[in-house]
Design an enzyme around this catalytic site. Structure first.
Site, PDB file in Angstrom:
ATOM      1  CG  HIS A   1      -1.933   0.968   1.374  1.00  0.00           C
ATOM      2  ND1 HIS A   1      -1.697   2.257   1.768  1.00  0.00           N
ATOM      3  CD2 HIS A   1      -3.268   0.881   1.154  1.00  0.00           C
ATOM      4  CE1 HIS A   1      -2.841   2.928   1.793  1.00  0.00           C
ATOM      5  NE2 HIS A   1      -3.814   2.116   1.416  1.00  0.00           N
TER       6      HIS A   1
ATOM      7  CG  ASP B   1       0.493  -2.430   6.101  1.00  0.00           C
ATOM      8  OD1 ASP B   1      -0.445  -2.503   6.914  1.00  0.00           O
ATOM      9  OD2 ASP B   1       0.420  -1.818   5.019  1.00  0.00           O
TER      10      ASP B   1
ATOM     11  CD  GLN C   1      -7.009  -4.288   3.982  1.00  0.00           C
ATOM     12  OE1 GLN C   1      -7.982  -4.999   4.288  1.00  0.00           O
ATOM     13  NE2 GLN C   1      -7.154  -3.017   3.655  1.00  0.00           N
TER      14      GLN C   1
ATOM     15  CE  LYS D   1      -7.287   0.051   6.078  1.00  0.00           C
ATOM     16  NZ  LYS D   1      -8.123   0.538   4.978  1.00  0.00           N
TER      17      LYS D   1
ATOM     18  CB  CYS E   1      -3.640   3.419  -1.569  1.00  0.00           C
ATOM     19  SG  CYS E   1      -4.767   4.767  -1.250  1.00  0.00           S
TER      20      CYS E   1
HETATM   21  C1  PLP Z   1      -2.508  -2.827   3.434  1.00  0.00           C
HETATM   22  C2  PLP Z   1      -2.806  -1.471   3.963  1.00  0.00           C
HETATM   23  N1  PLP Z   1      -1.873  -0.815   4.653  1.00  0.00           N
HETATM   24  C3  PLP Z   1      -2.092   0.396   5.173  1.00  0.00           C
HETATM   25  C4  PLP Z   1      -3.291   1.027   4.998  1.00  0.00           C
HETATM   26  C5  PLP Z   1      -3.491   2.385   5.584  1.00  0.00           C
HETATM   27  O1  PLP Z   1      -4.438   2.352   6.568  1.00  0.00           O
HETATM   28  P1  PLP Z   1      -5.006   3.714   7.212  1.00  0.00           P
HETATM   29  O2  PLP Z   1      -5.476   4.551   6.056  1.00  0.00           O
HETATM   30  O3  PLP Z   1      -6.099   3.274   8.084  1.00  0.00           O
HETATM   31  O4  PLP Z   1      -3.863   4.336   7.939  1.00  0.00           O
HETATM   32  C6  PLP Z   1      -4.300   0.404   4.273  1.00  0.00           C
HETATM   33  C7  PLP Z   1      -5.590   1.063   4.020  1.00  0.00           C
HETATM   34  O5  PLP Z   1      -6.301   0.733   3.101  1.00  0.00           O
HETATM   35  C8  PLP Z   1      -4.044  -0.889   3.755  1.00  0.00           C
HETATM   36  O6  PLP Z   1      -4.984  -1.545   3.067  1.00  0.00           O
END
Ligand code: PLP
Length: 422
Positions: A138, A215, A218, A241, A379
């Site tokens: 992401h 990370d 998800q 999430k 993203c």
């Molecule tokens: C894999 C992954 N990492 C990081 C993020 C970022 O999360 P946040 O926008 O809640 O900080 C997302 C959000 O879609 C994501 O899908």
């Protein structure tokens, strides 16, 4: 006892089916209608819906507990502090962190990763060093490292993937060099659904003394995580999430690393003592929580974890696997549809393109049918570039989704074909 034999049967262990309909009743928003039809919410990777347990906890917090934390000697402030720290303890349990002191509240996974890049990164990454990420990150696990590398004169390297959206782990030994200072990899890809073998990656990196950030934005919505079993050094999640509120997330960090890292931001709450000559910092985790925190968010996230803890996660896993198989077969059998992301090990995410229909138009037609999916690059522009598509449509399912939801998606996609595909 059977009538025929008169003997007790040795029954196969009953594996209770997951009762998604019962669970749906806990989520008020799921009973909304949209465009005159019952809502089918398939955008859980963007954000998930909230159970009444979370909504009530936030409501109760403001009605009975609201005060600033950590500073008051009066009872209300003590109670608010206890509620805030309860939220932290709940997250620590969900992630199997050895101690709540290793859980730092942040705004979300994005801020968790930025915190590590700005503190650990600035301290340890220098000119000529390397940061290793993967091809399916992401943007929030690319850009902070890119910014760090630009600032420090370091190099960003990337673990490649194959056409199914699986990382090429055989390339790891070459990519983990004596200059690698940190590895940052996504646990579950938001745009492809791939579940990465992060344990293996961590082991390979640790064998060379390199710390690893995962990370987990998800992964955490699909079940409790065990950061000790993974042995990761950092793990970042987003509350919104995982069925909790927006504006709150958590970063797990191993105590030894958090201890030696400089603070992220300066201000109130994160200090032990301040003079104009020198400031000393508060112990973990306060050192990383400058200013009045998101108290309501921490309480809401604690309630989300409290809700999640009572689910039968084996049953949830079977239910989500069934949804994934059902949706994969149904969606891919629609003429002109191509799935993007077909890894052997996937979470319940189905990303796809349809010949003759732009993903945004697919999303718009589905919306008319009451079906909410995400369209765009999610993203993950490098992932789109790799697959040679500008965007995909993505249905991402949570435990409260059902086969009926998938049927509505598929009916909507047939409607898309009628309207848009010549
Ligand atoms: C894999 C992954 N990492 C990081 C993020 C970022 O999360 P946040 O926008 O809640 O900080 C997302 C959000 O879609 C994501 O899908």
């Amino acid at each position: 006892m059977t009538a025929a034999t008169g003997r007790h049967e040795v029954a196969a262990p009953v594996r209770p089916a997951f009762d998604a309909d019962r669970v749906r009743a806990d989520f008020p928003l799921l009973s909304r209608s949209m465009r005159g039809k019952s809502l089918v919410y398939l955008d859980n990777a963007a954000t998930s819906q909230k159970p009444r347990h979370v909504i009530d906890a936030i409501h109760r917090y403001y009605e009975t507990l609201n005060a600033n934390v950590h500073r008051g000697v009066y009872q209300l402030s003590e109670e608010a502090t206890a509620a805030y720290e309860w939220g932290r303890a709940m997250v620590a349990r969900y992630l199997h962190a050895p101690s709540p002191a290793e859980i730092v509240f942040v705004r979300g996974a994005t801020e968790g990763i930025n915190l590590v890049a700005a503190t650990f990164g600035r301290r340890h990454v220098g000119p000529g060093d390397e940061v290793l990420i993967s091809a399916m990150e992401h943007h929030s696990n690319i850009v902070p490292w890119q910014m760090l590398c630009e600032e420090r004169g370091a190099k960003l390297r990337v673990i490649p993937m194959n056409e199914r959206g699986e990382l090429l782990l055989d390339r790891l030994p070459d990519l983990l060099t004596p200059r690698t200072r940190i590895v940052a990899v996504v646990h579950v890809s938001n745009s492809l659904g791939t579940v990465n073998p992060v344990r293996e990656i961590i082991q390979e990196a640790h064998a060379r003394g390199i710390p690893v950030l995962i990370d987990g934005a998800q992964a955490a919505p699909h079940g409790p995580v065990d950061v000790q079993a993974l042995d990761c050094d950092f793990y970042a999640v987003s509350g919104h999430k995982m069925f909790g509120p927006t504006g709150i997330g958590a970063l797990f960090g191993k105590r030894a690393l958090l201890d030696e890292m400089p603070p992220y931001q300066g201000g109130g709450e994160m200090i032990q003592s301040v003079t104009f000559a020198k400031t000393t910092y508060a112990p973990l985790p306060m050192k990383f929580e400058a200013g009045t925190p998101n108290i309501e968010g921490a309480v809401g996230l604690g309630a989300a974890v409290d809700y999640l803890r009572q689910l039968d996660w084996d049953a949830v896993a079977r239910h989500e696997a069934d949804l994934l198989t059902y949706a994969t077969e149904a969606v891919s059998s629609i003429p002109g549809v191509r799935l993007v992301g077909t890894a052997a090990h996937k979470a319940s995410v189905v990303s796809f393109v349809m010949e003759g229909a732009h993903p945004h138009d697919i999303g718009t037609v589905l919306d008319q049918e009451g079906v909410a999916v995400r369209t765009g690059h999610h993203c993950t522009q490098p992932v789109m570039d790799f697959f040679g598509v500008p965007a995909t449509a993505r249905a991402s399912m949570a435990f409260y989704n059902t086969r009926d939801d998938v049927d509505r998606l598929v009916a909507g996609l047939h409607r898309v074909r009628e309207l848009l595909v010549k």
